[in-house]
Design an enzyme around this catalytic site. Structure first.
Site, PDB file in Angstrom:
ATOM      1  N   LYS A 193       0.833  -1.206   0.000  1.00 26.08           N
ATOM      2  CA  LYS A 193       0.000   0.000   0.000  1.00 26.08           C
ATOM      3  C   LYS A 193       0.864   1.253   0.000  1.00 26.08           C
ATOM      4  CE  LYS A 193      -1.727   2.353   3.430  1.00 26.08           C
ATOM      5  NZ  LYS A 193      -1.549   3.722   2.900  1.00 26.08           N
ATOM      6  N   GLY A 245       7.602   4.496   7.980  1.00 23.37           N
ATOM      7  CA  GLY A 245       6.760   5.651   8.292  1.00 23.37           C
ATOM      8  C   GLY A 245       7.089   6.202   9.664  1.00 23.37           C
ATOM      9  N   GLY A 250       4.537   3.098  13.775  1.00 24.21           N
ATOM     10  CA  GLY A 250       5.384   1.919  13.994  1.00 24.21           C
ATOM     11  C   GLY A 250       5.061   1.245  15.321  1.00 24.21           C
ATOM     12  N   GLU A 267      10.869   0.573   9.659  1.00 26.66           N
ATOM     13  CA  GLU A 267      11.848   1.624   9.395  1.00 26.66           C
ATOM     14  C   GLU A 267      11.173   2.937   9.751  1.00 26.66           C
ATOM     15  OE1 GLU A 267      13.628   4.431   8.230  1.00 26.66           O
ATOM     16  OE2 GLU A 267      13.381   3.879   6.121  1.00 26.66           O
ATOM     17  N   CYS A 301      13.878  10.416   6.361  1.00 29.00           N
ATOM     18  CA  CYS A 301      14.038   9.864   7.706  1.00 29.00           C
ATOM     19  C   CYS A 301      15.485   9.956   8.177  1.00 29.00           C
ATOM     20  CB  CYS A 301      13.549   8.424   7.752  1.00 29.00           C
ATOM     21  SG  CYS A 301      14.200   7.432   6.415  1.00 29.00           S
ATOM     22  N   GLU A 398      11.509  14.732  15.352  1.00 24.51           N
ATOM     23  CA  GLU A 398      11.617  14.709  13.887  1.00 24.51           C
ATOM     24  C   GLU A 398      10.628  15.718  13.303  1.00 24.51           C
ATOM     25  OE1 GLU A 398      10.153  11.194  11.601  1.00 24.51           O
ATOM     26  OE2 GLU A 398      12.125  11.266  10.651  1.00 24.51           O
TER      27      GLU A 398
HETATM   28  P1  NAI Z   1       2.408   7.719   8.767  1.00 22.88           P
HETATM   29  O1  NAI Z   1       3.329   6.878   9.542  1.00 22.88           O
HETATM   30  O2  NAI Z   1       1.021   7.931   9.278  1.00 22.88           O
HETATM   31  O3  NAI Z   1       2.267   7.150   7.271  1.00 22.88           O
HETATM   32  C1  NAI Z   1       3.097   6.179   6.691  1.00 22.88           C
HETATM   33  C2  NAI Z   1       2.254   5.079   6.059  1.00 22.88           C
HETATM   34  O4  NAI Z   1       1.561   4.365   7.089  1.00 22.88           O
HETATM   35  C3  NAI Z   1       1.167   5.555   5.103  1.00 22.88           C
HETATM   36  O5  NAI Z   1       1.083   4.647   4.028  1.00 22.88           O
HETATM   37  C4  NAI Z   1      -0.085   5.507   5.957  1.00 22.88           C
HETATM   38  O6  NAI Z   1      -1.266   5.355   5.196  1.00 22.88           O
HETATM   39  C5  NAI Z   1       0.173   4.273   6.795  1.00 22.88           C
HETATM   40  N1  NAI Z   1      -0.547   4.201   8.065  1.00 22.88           N
HETATM   41  C6  NAI Z   1      -1.024   5.217   8.836  1.00 22.88           C
HETATM   42  N2  NAI Z   1      -1.601   4.732   9.950  1.00 22.88           N
HETATM   43  C7  NAI Z   1      -1.495   3.382   9.906  1.00 22.88           C
HETATM   44  C8  NAI Z   1      -1.886   2.323  10.776  1.00 22.88           C
HETATM   45  N3  NAI Z   1      -2.507   2.551  11.940  1.00 22.88           N
HETATM   46  N4  NAI Z   1      -1.599   1.052  10.422  1.00 22.88           N
HETATM   47  C9  NAI Z   1      -0.961   0.789   9.266  1.00 22.88           C
HETATM   48  N5  NAI Z   1      -0.567   1.755   8.401  1.00 22.88           N
HETATM   49  C10 NAI Z   1      -0.831   3.035   8.711  1.00 22.88           C
HETATM   50  O7  NAI Z   1       3.109   9.119   8.578  1.00 22.88           O
HETATM   51  P2  NAI Z   1       2.419  10.559   8.293  1.00 22.88           P
HETATM   52  O8  NAI Z   1       1.305  10.817   9.238  1.00 22.88           O
HETATM   53  O9  NAI Z   1       2.134  10.642   6.856  1.00 22.88           O
HETATM   54  O10 NAI Z   1       3.620  11.526   8.685  1.00 22.88           O
HETATM   55  C11 NAI Z   1       3.776  11.960  10.031  1.00 22.88           C
HETATM   56  C12 NAI Z   1       5.222  12.005  10.420  1.00 22.88           C
HETATM   57  O11 NAI Z   1       5.791  10.723  10.309  1.00 22.88           O
HETATM   58  C13 NAI Z   1       6.119  12.884   9.571  1.00 22.88           C
HETATM   59  O12 NAI Z   1       6.045  14.201   9.977  1.00 22.88           O
HETATM   60  C14 NAI Z   1       7.451  12.264   9.810  1.00 22.88           C
HETATM   61  O13 NAI Z   1       8.014  12.763  10.979  1.00 22.88           O
HETATM   62  C15 NAI Z   1       7.164  10.801   9.977  1.00 22.88           C
HETATM   63  N6  NAI Z   1       7.407  10.014   8.762  1.00 22.88           N
HETATM   64  C16 NAI Z   1       8.566   9.286   8.686  1.00 22.88           C
HETATM   65  C17 NAI Z   1       8.850   8.586   7.533  1.00 22.88           C
HETATM   66  C18 NAI Z   1      10.094   7.798   7.405  1.00 22.88           C
HETATM   67  O14 NAI Z   1      10.535   7.557   6.284  1.00 22.88           O
HETATM   68  N7  NAI Z   1      10.686   7.330   8.469  1.00 22.88           N
HETATM   69  C19 NAI Z   1       7.962   8.617   6.374  1.00 22.88           C
HETATM   70  C20 NAI Z   1       6.736   9.353   6.572  1.00 22.88           C
HETATM   71  C21 NAI Z   1       6.511  10.040   7.737  1.00 22.88           C
END
Ligand code: NAI
Ligand code: MG
Length: 489
Positions: A193, A245, A250, A267, A301, A398
């Site tokens: 996804k 994410g 996580g 990650e 990240c 972050e």
């Molecule tokens: P997020 O962690 O919510 O989104 C990442 C992915 O997880 C997306 O595909 C989302 O649809 C999915 N997701 C969201 N909630 C989920 C759940 N309960 N179970 C399974 N999958 C789920 O990140 P978001 O809200 O877009 O960004 C927020 C913060 O997260 C950013 O400001 C940043 O600090 C961090 N982030 C870190 C990333 C990295 O590469 N380590 C990438 C994206 C965000």
């Protein structure tokens, strides 16, 4: 600004072709269905959501919103495809993966333009980093498919089964490649996804996978937001979860998986220390600081979001950095002169803005370049904070934007202890003339990746992943195979 070495290392020739900012070669459908069992199928509940261009706020396309029933269908398709795919002659499996890599290369200009349209990153980065690296990952893992016994001598190697993969919006195609390529090479099937703000290159990848002739159901690509992701995590037919994410999601996933037999790799976030010693080549280090924090708008990240400068050169480095920031071009992601594109979403822009306020309220001194920014769309000027301390939130948390927190240090030990004073442990950087300092630092900084006299360099052969709250497991290289195999003695 982006990584010229990557451009050389993964030069596939096409950057010499006509200007990529022309979008004539880009084909985007008005509406995308789910890619399940080798077909594009409508979502059970008939719901779709918009994906927009963050540089213009215009709707680019509509994308299916997968509900539990769709996730179930995708997992069943992956289960059905699993026996055939996992028992296929490994060299044959490799050929399919090579084919994906080659088609990606052939269509690289279109992929680069769509990545920049949907996500806001500068075309120079999607063209020279994201797309070539995505192809490189498929090439790399294609090569491993029939060599797994050599990767793990004396062990009996078996795939895990169905891999559920959830990826973020900062490197949409590249993260899809990081996840899909090793899973397939090891004989697993996939339900993946993309993030809700950047689904389009994943749907394009579905077209590539169909054109590559992969058996139906080996890769299933479904779109939706957090609920769809959670449905993948909680589906009993999934054997492994790979997530990239936020640390907060996580944690939710790790809790959901506790006590189940599912394997997982996570990650998560980071807050890397980029450490500049007085003996460093200062001009190069300034370029490294810029690349470290402003690459991909700081939506990285492993971004070098904490800068530590040795006191004796601090004034000089900060002045040079400010001068360099004034030359950065913020604007149209499709313009090949752009250094910093659009912030990925309105929500992310709001998060970044709240940190700009927090940083100033905490007493930090904020400097932003004086560049013009477009009226429409989501933008943030390159920003630095000085006069901050270890306890400040802009130093600890972050931000995921073009915002750098700067501190100084006197001694080597002070630099290391400050660098390690964070809940994260994903990456770090060191700038010095002395090899001995580099080796000492790589031993003492608790981070999965440490760059020396460079930053934000990626290669499929190199494992990537974090310590502490930055995650669990490694992706890339030989370690990346381990994450998709059951290894028996
Ligand atoms: P997020 O962690 O919510 O989104 C990442 C992915 O997880 C997306 O595909 C989302 O649809 C999915 N997701 C969201 N909630 C989920 C759940 N309960 N179970 C399974 N999958 C789920 O990140 P978001 O809200 O877009 O960004 C927020 C913060 O997260 C950013 O400001 C940043 O600090 C961090 N982030 C870190 C990333 C990295 O590469 N380590 C990438 C994206 C965000
Ligand atoms: Mg979008």
């Amino acid at each position: 600004m982006a990584t010229p070495e990557n451009k050389l290392a993964f030069d596939d020739g096409w950057q010499y072709s006509p200007a990529p900012e022309s979008t004539d070669h880009v084909r985007i459908k008005k509406k995308y269905d789910l890619f399940i069992g080798g077909d594009f199928v409508k979502p059970e509940k008939g719901r779709y959501f918009d994906t927009i261009n963050p540089a213009t706020e215009e709707v680019i396309s509509r994308v299916a919103l997968a509900a539990d029933a769709d996730v179930d269908k995708a997992v069943k398709a992956a289960r059905k495809a699993y026996p055939g795919w996992s028992r296929m002659k490994a060299a044959e499996r490799g050929k399919y993966i090579y084919r994906i890599a080659r088609i990606l290369q052939e269509r690289s200009r279109e992929f680069a333009a769509i990545e920049s349209l949907d996500g806001g990153k500068p075309i120079r980065e999607s063209r020279d980093v994201d797309v070539p690296l995505a192809a490189a990952h498929f090439f790399y893992y294609a090569g491993w498919a029939d060599k797994l016994e050599y990767a793990f001598p004396g062990r009996n190697v078996k795939p895990l089964g169905v891999a559920g993969q959830i990826i973020p919006w900062n490197f949409p195609l590249l993260m899809a490649a990081w996840k899909i390529a090793p899973a397939l090479a090891c004989g697993n099937t996939v339900v993946i996804k993309p993030a809700e703000t950047t689904p389009l290159t994943a749907m394009k990848l579905a077209e590539v996978i169909a054109d590559a002739g992969l058996p139906p159901g080996v890769v299933n690509i479904i779109t939706g937001a957090g609920e769809t992701g959670a449905a993948i995590v909680n589906h009993p037919g999934v054997d492994k979860i790979a997530f990239t994410g936020s640390t907060s999601v996580g944690r939710i996933i790790q809790k959901a998986l506790a006590g189940t037999r599912k394997h997982y790799t996570l990650e998560l976030g980071g807050k890397a220390a980029n450490i500049i010693f007085a003996d460093a080549a200062i001009d190069q280090a300034v370029e490294g600081i810029v690349n470290g924090i402003f690459f991909n708008q700081g939506h990285v990240c492993c971004a070098g979001s904490r800068l530590f400068v040795q006191e004796s050169v601090a004034d000089r480095v900060i002045q040079k950095l400010k001068d360099r920031m004034e030359t950065l071009i913020v604007g149209d992601p499709l313009d090949k002169n752009t250094d910093i594109g659009a912030i990925n979403s309105q929500e992310q822009l709001a998060t970044i803005r709240s940190y700009l306020k927090v940083g100033q309220d905490e007493g930090g001194e904020m400097f932003q370049s004086s560049c013009r920014i477009p009226k429409k769309g989501y933008w943030c000027r390159p920003t630095i904070f000085t006069g901050v301390s270890q306890s400040n939130r802009v130093v600890q948390e972050e931000i995921f934007g073009p915002v750098l927190a700067i501190q100084t240090f006197r001694t080597y030990n002070e630099a290391i202890s400050k660098a390690n004073n964070t809940p994260y442990g994903l990456s770090g950087g060191i700038w010095t003339d002395k090899g001995s300092k580099i080796f000492k630092m790589t031993q003492s900084v608790r981070a999965g990746v440490v760059w020396a006299n460079t930053f934000n360099k990626f290669d499929p052969t190199s494992p990537f992943g974090g310590y502490k709250e930055s995650g669990v497991g490694r992706e890339g290289g030989l370690h990346g195979l381990d994450a998709y195999l059951k290894l028996e003695a």
